[in-house]
Motif scaffolding. Sequence first.
Motif, mmCIF file in Angstrom:
data_model
loop_
_atom_site.group_PDB
_atom_site.id
_atom_site.type_symbol
_atom_site.label_atom_id
_atom_site.label_comp_id
_atom_site.label_asym_id
_atom_site.label_seq_id
_atom_site.Cartn_x
_atom_site.Cartn_y
_atom_site.Cartn_z
ATOM 1 N N ASN A 8 0.794 -1.043 0.019
ATOM 2 C CA ASN A 8 -0.233 0.292 -0.012
ATOM 3 C C ASN A 8 0.830 1.333 -0.117
ATOM 4 O OD1 ASN A 8 -2.521 -1.154 -0.121
ATOM 5 N ND2 ASN A 8 -2.351 -1.484 2.167
ATOM 6 N N ILE A 9 2.027 1.499 1.036
ATOM 7 C CA ILE A 9 2.495 2.694 0.668
ATOM 8 C C ILE A 9 3.704 3.320 -0.667
ATOM 9 C CG2 ILE A 9 5.079 3.182 2.242
ATOM 10 C CD1 ILE A 9 4.369 2.320 4.525
ATOM 11 N N SER A 10 3.854 1.680 -1.256
ATOM 12 C CA SER A 10 4.782 1.285 -2.164
ATOM 13 C C SER A 10 3.667 2.010 -3.579
ATOM 14 C CB SER A 10 5.048 0.545 -3.203
ATOM 15 O OG SER A 10 4.527 -0.697 -2.905
ATOM 16 N N ARG A 11 2.705 1.960 -3.242
ATOM 17 C CA ARG A 11 1.503 2.113 -4.753
ATOM 18 C C ARG A 11 0.827 3.868 -3.678
ATOM 19 N NH1 ARG A 11 -3.303 -1.857 -3.840
ATOM 20 N NH2 ARG A 11 -1.580 -3.073 -2.290
ATOM 21 N N HIS A 12 1.204 4.226 -3.340
ATOM 22 C CA HIS A 12 1.264 5.576 -2.500
ATOM 23 C C HIS A 12 1.317 6.760 -4.039
ATOM 24 C CE1 HIS A 12 -0.190 5.432 1.511
ATOM 25 N NE2 HIS A 12 -1.660 4.587 1.214
ATOM 26 N N THR A 13 0.151 7.761 -4.107
ATOM 27 C CA THR A 13 1.357 8.467 -4.300
ATOM 28 C C THR A 13 2.284 9.221 -4.120
ATOM 29 O OG1 THR A 13 -0.796 9.983 -4.016
ATOM 30 C CG2 THR A 13 -0.953 9.428 -6.366
ATOM 31 N N PRO A 14 2.899 10.453 -4.693
ATOM 32 C CA PRO A 14 4.677 11.143 -3.851
ATOM 33 C C PRO A 14 2.730 11.984 -2.968
ATOM 34 C CG PRO A 14 5.268 11.282 -6.030
ATOM 35 C CD PRO A 14 3.671 10.496 -5.654
ATOM 36 N N ARG A 15 1.761 12.394 -3.349
ATOM 37 C CA ARG A 15 0.944 13.361 -2.790
ATOM 38 C C ARG A 15 0.557 12.921 -1.176
ATOM 39 N NH1 ARG A 15 -4.073 13.703 -1.937
ATOM 40 N NH2 ARG A 15 -5.183 15.372 -1.477
ATOM 41 N N LYS A 16 -0.047 11.021 -1.458
ATOM 42 C CA LYS A 16 -0.459 11.031 -0.739
ATOM 43 C C LYS A 16 0.519 10.862 0.486
ATOM 44 C CE LYS A 16 -4.196 8.381 -2.482
ATOM 45 N NZ LYS A 16 -4.866 7.279 -2.417
ATOM 46 N N PHE A 17 2.076 10.072 -0.205
ATOM 47 C CA PHE A 17 2.116 9.923 1.406
ATOM 48 C C PHE A 17 2.852 10.918 1.729
ATOM 49 C CE2 PHE A 17 7.487 9.114 2.258
ATOM 50 C CZ PHE A 17 7.688 7.858 2.347
ATOM 51 N N ILE A 18 2.852 12.062 0.993
ATOM 52 C CA ILE A 18 3.670 13.612 2.119
ATOM 53 C C ILE A 18 2.606 13.828 3.177
ATOM 54 C CG2 ILE A 18 4.008 15.645 2.327
ATOM 55 C CD1 ILE A 18 5.364 15.111 -0.613
ATOM 56 N N LEU A 19 1.244 13.030 2.482
ATOM 57 C CA LEU A 19 -0.191 13.810 3.301
ATOM 58 C C LEU A 19 -0.183 12.879 4.628
ATOM 59 C CD1 LEU A 19 -2.686 14.893 0.978
ATOM 60 C CD2 LEU A 19 -1.437 15.787 2.592
ATOM 61 N N PHE A 20 0.128 11.289 4.181
ATOM 62 C CA PHE A 20 0.053 9.919 5.491
ATOM 63 C C PHE A 20 1.316 10.597 6.430
ATOM 64 C CE2 PHE A 20 1.332 6.473 7.156
ATOM 65 C CZ PHE A 20 0.484 5.796 7.481
ATOM 66 N N THR A 21 2.204 11.007 5.593
ATOM 67 C CA THR A 21 3.806 11.463 6.727
ATOM 68 C C THR A 21 3.314 12.079 7.574
ATOM 69 O OG1 THR A 21 4.715 10.785 5.188
ATOM 70 C CG2 THR A 21 5.951 11.997 6.755
ATOM 71 N N LEU A 22 2.554 13.873 7.374
ATOM 72 C CA LEU A 22 2.211 15.204 7.530
ATOM 73 C C LEU A 22 0.968 14.928 8.950
ATOM 74 C CD1 LEU A 22 2.318 17.557 5.115
ATOM 75 C CD2 LEU A 22 4.207 17.506 6.810
ATOM 76 N N VAL A 23 0.082 13.690 8.783
ATOM 77 C CA VAL A 23 -0.091 13.736 9.904
ATOM 78 C C VAL A 23 0.235 13.025 10.759
ATOM 79 C CG1 VAL A 23 -2.540 11.412 10.204
ATOM 80 C CG2 VAL A 23 -2.978 13.231 7.849
ATOM 81 N N ALA A 24 1.062 11.775 10.423
ATOM 82 C CA ALA A 24 1.678 11.151 11.594
ATOM 83 C C ALA A 24 1.807 12.142 12.375
ATOM 84 C CB ALA A 24 2.176 9.915 11.093
ATOM 85 N N ALA A 25 3.154 13.313 12.078
ATOM 86 C CA ALA A 25 3.435 14.072 12.851
ATOM 87 C C ALA A 25 2.757 15.146 13.195
ATOM 88 C CB ALA A 25 4.397 15.048 12.256
ATOM 89 N N VAL A 26 1.474 15.507 12.954
ATOM 90 C CA VAL A 26 0.558 15.575 13.543
ATOM 91 C C VAL A 26 0.301 15.529 14.714
ATOM 92 C CG1 VAL A 26 -1.381 17.163 13.311
ATOM 93 C CG2 VAL A 26 0.568 17.941 11.480
ATOM 94 N N VAL A 27 -0.328 14.854 14.380
ATOM 95 C CA VAL A 27 -1.213 13.777 15.280
ATOM 96 C C VAL A 27 -0.020 13.279 17.000
ATOM 97 C CG1 VAL A 27 -2.063 11.219 15.972
ATOM 98 C CG2 VAL A 27 -2.561 12.485 14.386
ATOM 99 N N ALA A 28 1.322 12.899 16.535
ATOM 100 C CA ALA A 28 2.255 12.912 17.205
ATOM 101 C C ALA A 28 2.819 13.859 18.230
ATOM 102 C CB ALA A 28 3.281 12.044 16.496
ATOM 103 N N SER A 29 2.873 14.772 17.305
ATOM 104 C CA SER A 29 3.051 16.523 17.419
ATOM 105 C C SER A 29 1.849 16.715 18.752
ATOM 106 C CB SER A 29 3.267 17.627 16.910
ATOM 107 O OG SER A 29 3.770 17.452 15.715
ATOM 108 N N PHE A 30 0.472 16.676 18.841
ATOM 109 C CA PHE A 30 -0.714 16.611 20.036
ATOM 110 C C PHE A 30 -0.002 15.703 21.038
ATOM 111 C CE2 PHE A 30 -2.619 19.155 16.151
ATOM 112 C CZ PHE A 30 -2.649 20.783 16.790
ATOM 113 N N ALA A 31 0.331 14.659 20.384
ATOM 114 C CA ALA A 31 0.018 13.365 21.575
ATOM 115 C C ALA A 31 1.540 13.657 22.738
ATOM 116 C CB ALA A 31 -0.051 12.434 21.419
#
Length: 167
Positions: A8-31
Amino acid sequence: MSNTEAANISRHTPRKFILFTLVAAVVASFAAWGSATLALEVWVMFAGFIAWFTRPTSFNESLSAMLCLWLGIGLGAVAEVTTGSLVPSLGGLALPVVVFFVAILIVGLRSTPIVNNMLAWFLGMVTFFAAGWEISPPTFLHLVGATAIGGFAGWACQAINRRWVER
C-alpha cells in the motif's frame, strides 16, 4: 510492517505519501504536547503509539496490542517482585529464572487470540522497567494513562489517514 502495508505504501502517490507523513507528525506532536501538559513522560506515550502500530491491520488487533502492552507492564511488576523474593534463596540466578518463566508465558501465548502480541508484551515490560518507579497504583495509572494517549494517537492517525488521505 506487513507485506500488504508495504504494498500500500509503495502504491501511494507522492502526494498521499506526504499527506500520510504529515498527519502522523501532527498527531504525534499533539500527543506529545498532551502528555507533557498532563505531566506524563512523552517517551511512555510513545510506547503506546508504537504498540498500536504493531498490528495496524484492524482496530481490534490494535486494541489487542494495547491490552498486551498493559499486561506486559503488569507482568514487569510481577517479575520485579518475584525476582526480589527469590534473590535470598537463588542469588544471582533469580533474574534468569524469572525471565525464563516470563518468556515461556509470553511466547506461549503467541497463538492465543487477543493476548498473542509478543512484541507489545515485551514493550510493556520494557516500559515498566525503564520507568524505574516503585510499584504502586499511581505508577500503574501513570503508565497506563500515558500509553493510552499514545494508543489513541495511533488510532487517530489511522482514522484520519483512512478518512482523508487514502481516498
